[in-house]
Scaffold this active site. Sequence first.
Site, PDB file in Angstrom:
ATOM      1  N   GLY A  70      -5.170   2.504  -3.535  1.00 30.22           N
ATOM      2  CA  GLY A  70      -6.450   3.007  -3.981  1.00 30.22           C
ATOM      3  C   GLY A  70      -6.292   4.136  -4.979  1.00 30.22           C
ATOM      4  O   GLY A  70      -7.274   4.583  -5.589  1.00 30.22           O
ATOM      5  N   LYS A 119      -8.209  -5.107  -3.369  1.00 28.31           N
ATOM      6  CA  LYS A 119      -6.796  -5.372  -3.646  1.00 28.31           C
ATOM      7  C   LYS A 119      -6.536  -6.879  -3.704  1.00 28.31           C
ATOM      8  O   LYS A 119      -5.594  -7.321  -4.374  1.00 28.31           O
ATOM      9  CB  LYS A 119      -5.920  -4.709  -2.585  1.00 28.31           C
ATOM     10  CG  LYS A 119      -5.988  -3.186  -2.606  1.00 28.31           C
ATOM     11  CD  LYS A 119      -5.078  -2.567  -1.556  1.00 28.31           C
ATOM     12  CE  LYS A 119      -5.186  -1.048  -1.550  1.00 28.31           C
ATOM     13  NZ  LYS A 119      -4.277  -0.420  -0.563  1.00 28.31           N
ATOM     14  N   ASP A 177      -2.196  -0.435   5.940  1.00 27.30           N
ATOM     15  CA  ASP A 177      -2.593   0.231   7.184  1.00 27.30           C
ATOM     16  C   ASP A 177      -4.054   0.641   7.204  1.00 27.30           C
ATOM     17  O   ASP A 177      -4.578   1.029   8.250  1.00 27.30           O
ATOM     18  CB  ASP A 177      -1.730   1.482   7.409  1.00 27.30           C
ATOM     19  CG  ASP A 177      -2.117   2.620   6.470  1.00 27.30           C
ATOM     20  OD1 ASP A 177      -2.400   3.725   6.950  1.00 27.30           O
ATOM     21  OD2 ASP A 177      -2.144   2.402   5.244  1.00 27.30           O
ATOM     22  N   ASP A 184      -0.184   5.093   0.914  1.00 30.59           N
ATOM     23  CA  ASP A 184      -0.397   6.104   1.954  1.00 30.59           C
ATOM     24  C   ASP A 184      -0.471   5.490   3.343  1.00 30.59           C
ATOM     25  O   ASP A 184      -1.328   4.665   3.634  1.00 30.59           O
ATOM     26  CB  ASP A 184      -1.674   6.892   1.657  1.00 30.59           C
ATOM     27  CG  ASP A 184      -1.589   7.624   0.324  1.00 30.59           C
ATOM     28  OD1 ASP A 184      -0.839   8.598   0.253  1.00 30.59           O
ATOM     29  OD2 ASP A 184      -2.252   7.197  -0.636  1.00 30.59           O
ATOM     30  N   ASP A 203       0.861  -1.182   0.000  1.00 33.17           N
ATOM     31  CA  ASP A 203       0.000   0.000   0.000  1.00 33.17           C
ATOM     32  C   ASP A 203       0.900   1.235   0.000  1.00 33.17           C
ATOM     33  O   ASP A 203       2.072   1.168   0.401  1.00 33.17           O
ATOM     34  CB  ASP A 203      -0.884  -0.033   1.247  1.00 33.17           C
ATOM     35  CG  ASP A 203      -1.639   1.258   1.467  1.00 33.17           C
ATOM     36  OD1 ASP A 203      -2.360   1.684   0.553  1.00 33.17           O
ATOM     37  OD2 ASP A 203      -1.478   1.847   2.559  1.00 33.17           O
TER      38      ASP A 203
END
Length: 256
Positions: free
Chosen positions: A44, A183, A206, A10, A8
Amino acid sequence: MIKAIFLDIDGTLVSFKTHRVPESAVTALKRLREQGIRLFIATGRHYTDLNNIGDLEFDGYITLNGQYCYDRRGIIYKNHIPDEDIRSVLPNIERDPFGCLFIEEHRMYLNRMDPQVRQAQQLINFQDPEILPLDTASRHEIYQLMAFIGPEREKELMQALPHCDSTRWNPYFIDIVPRGGSKRIGIDAVVQAYGIELSETMAFGDGQNDSEMLRHAGIGVAMGNAADEVKQAADYVTSDIDDDGLARALKHWFDI
């Protein structure tokens, strides 16, 4: 043996505070690539908004929460929101307006700019997208919506999107994708394309939109800044990204 790592962006690879990848993470990931381990982004974000990962090299990209996956050879997988859902939700947005980002294959645009949109942009360092009339979305394939609303409006909005799911990794907005899209779906498409077993994968995240990915990968690692529900989905919990959490976890699992 781990052959592929899915990251991921961010709050995992990139700090919300500095909007940069910590040097400790850069060094660790480059050493893994030298060992032949493949690295993939799982975000995302739209591919045009991967503006904060520095000069790190990746083998491929899972974007839009799994709805648009590609590598240097081309598209691996893509899936858009059903057209009937887009036509259904537009009157809901128009009746009591709020900011909504419409994400097509090659562009993104907002229907309006408001304080909630601005706060979100500042937190994740998004650039200002183009603002277009709301009905633009009815004439194009939409792969993901970002609705800048709080939890109190989410349930009502999703009733107008019966073939979609929502997930929240940010207090200012929700991501809306086709039903079943995640995902996890992106990982499945990538490992099939690369001939990798799921047991040979590791994923880091996260946010709420990472939980399914962490449960699905061979090893799921949650960052220290993750919510409790995300940590519960993981096999291992490391420290915050700003406390070198990514590098610490990689050094725990690999000889680097």
